[in-house]
Design a protein around this motif. Structure first.
Motif, short mmCIF file in Angstrom:
data_model
loop_
_atom_site.label_atom_id
_atom_site.label_comp_id
_atom_site.label_asym_id
_atom_site.label_seq_id
_atom_site.Cartn_x
_atom_site.Cartn_y
_atom_site.Cartn_z
N ASP A 38 0.86 -1.18 0.00
CA ASP A 38 0.00 0.00 0.00
C ASP A 38 0.89 1.23 0.00
O ASP A 38 1.83 1.28 0.79
N PRO A 39 0.65 2.19 -0.86
CA PRO A 39 -0.35 2.21 -1.91
C PRO A 39 0.09 1.34 -3.09
O PRO A 39 1.28 1.10 -3.28
N LEU A 40 -0.88 0.88 -3.88
CA LEU A 40 -0.56 -0.03 -4.98
C LEU A 40 -0.13 0.72 -6.23
O LEU A 40 0.80 0.31 -6.91
N GLN A 50 7.22 8.95 -0.78
CA GLN A 50 6.03 8.12 -0.60
C GLN A 50 6.42 6.95 0.28
O GLN A 50 7.37 6.22 -0.03
N GLN A 51 5.71 6.76 1.39
CA GLN A 51 5.96 5.62 2.26
C GLN A 51 5.12 4.44 1.79
O GLN A 51 3.91 4.55 1.66
N PHE A 52 5.77 3.32 1.54
CA PHE A 52 5.08 2.08 1.20
C PHE A 52 5.06 1.18 2.43
O PHE A 52 5.98 1.19 3.24
N THR A 53 4.00 0.40 2.54
CA THR A 53 3.89 -0.59 3.61
C THR A 53 3.51 -1.93 2.98
O THR A 53 2.97 -1.97 1.86
N ALA A 54 3.78 -3.00 3.70
CA ALA A 54 3.41 -4.34 3.23
C ALA A 54 2.74 -5.09 4.37
O ALA A 54 3.15 -4.98 5.53
N ILE A 106 8.38 -0.31 -9.67
CA ILE A 106 9.02 -0.68 -8.41
C ILE A 106 8.66 -2.13 -8.10
O ILE A 106 7.64 -2.64 -8.56
N THR A 107 9.53 -2.76 -7.33
CA THR A 107 9.32 -4.16 -6.96
C THR A 107 9.44 -4.30 -5.45
O THR A 107 10.35 -3.74 -4.84
N LYS A 124 5.08 -6.21 -8.42
CA LYS A 124 5.60 -5.13 -9.25
C LYS A 124 4.45 -4.16 -9.49
O LYS A 124 3.32 -4.57 -9.72
N THR A 125 4.75 -2.87 -9.42
CA THR A 125 3.74 -1.86 -9.66
C THR A 125 4.41 -0.64 -10.28
O THR A 125 5.64 -0.54 -10.29
N THR A 126 3.60 0.25 -10.79
CA THR A 126 4.13 1.45 -11.44
C THR A 126 3.81 2.68 -10.60
O THR A 126 2.69 2.86 -10.14
N VAL A 127 4.83 3.50 -10.42
CA VAL A 127 4.69 4.78 -9.73
C VAL A 127 4.71 5.87 -10.80
O VAL A 127 5.56 5.85 -11.69
N THR A 128 3.77 6.80 -10.69
CA THR A 128 3.75 7.95 -11.59
C THR A 128 4.26 9.15 -10.83
O THR A 128 3.82 9.42 -9.72
N VAL A 129 5.20 9.87 -11.44
CA VAL A 129 5.76 11.09 -10.83
C VAL A 129 5.42 12.26 -11.74
O VAL A 129 5.72 12.24 -12.93
N THR A 130 4.76 13.26 -11.15
CA THR A 130 4.37 14.43 -11.92
C THR A 130 5.30 15.59 -11.59
O THR A 130 5.85 15.65 -10.49
#
Length: 136
Positions: A38-40, A50-54, A106-107, A124-130
């Protein structure tokens, strides 16, 4: 416990107050059957973190448990986002100088120190950076 020093365990009618400031707990082993991050699919502004958690789910019937610290976080394009050494685990840093929207894969890979991880595929997921908003 022999309460009256007669050589046997507590007999019927014998009582005692027993106080202890320690507790022995034996964890029940369980295999990691799945995990979620999270977030996916986050979108972040250039230069922000961005902090990711599992959260892991185990086959022993236990509820999900946080496993953020047992996950290796990596980026396929560290010019867009990275997980720098020294940051808290799971804290992603985006590039500060982006002028166009960009993405990076990211993985999240569970550590082999978690039981049963050989059957748990990385996420695996994709991060969008604006780009950061222009200064007024």
């Amino acid at each position: 416990i022999d309460l009256n020093d007669d050589g046997d365990q507590a007999d019927e009618g014998e009582t005692a107050a027993y106080t202890s400031n320690s507790l022995s707990i034996t964890p029940v082993a369980g295999d990691l059957t799945s995990f979620a991050i999270d977030p996916l699919t986050p979108t972040v502004v250039s230069g922000e973190t961005q902090q990711f958690t599992a959260q892991g789910t185990f086959d022993n019937g236990a509820r999900t448990q946080p496993i953020t610290r047992q996950v290796t976080w990596s980026s396929a394009d560290t010019t867009v986002v990275a997980f720098p050494t020294g940051n808290p685990i799971g804290l992603m840093q985006s590039a500060a100088d982006l002028t166009e929207t960009d993405t990076a894969e990211i993985t999240a890979t569970p550590s082999t120190t978690i039981d049963g991880t050989t059957a748990t595929a990385p996420i695996k997921t994709t991060v969008t950076v604006t780009p950061a908003p222009a200064a007024e």
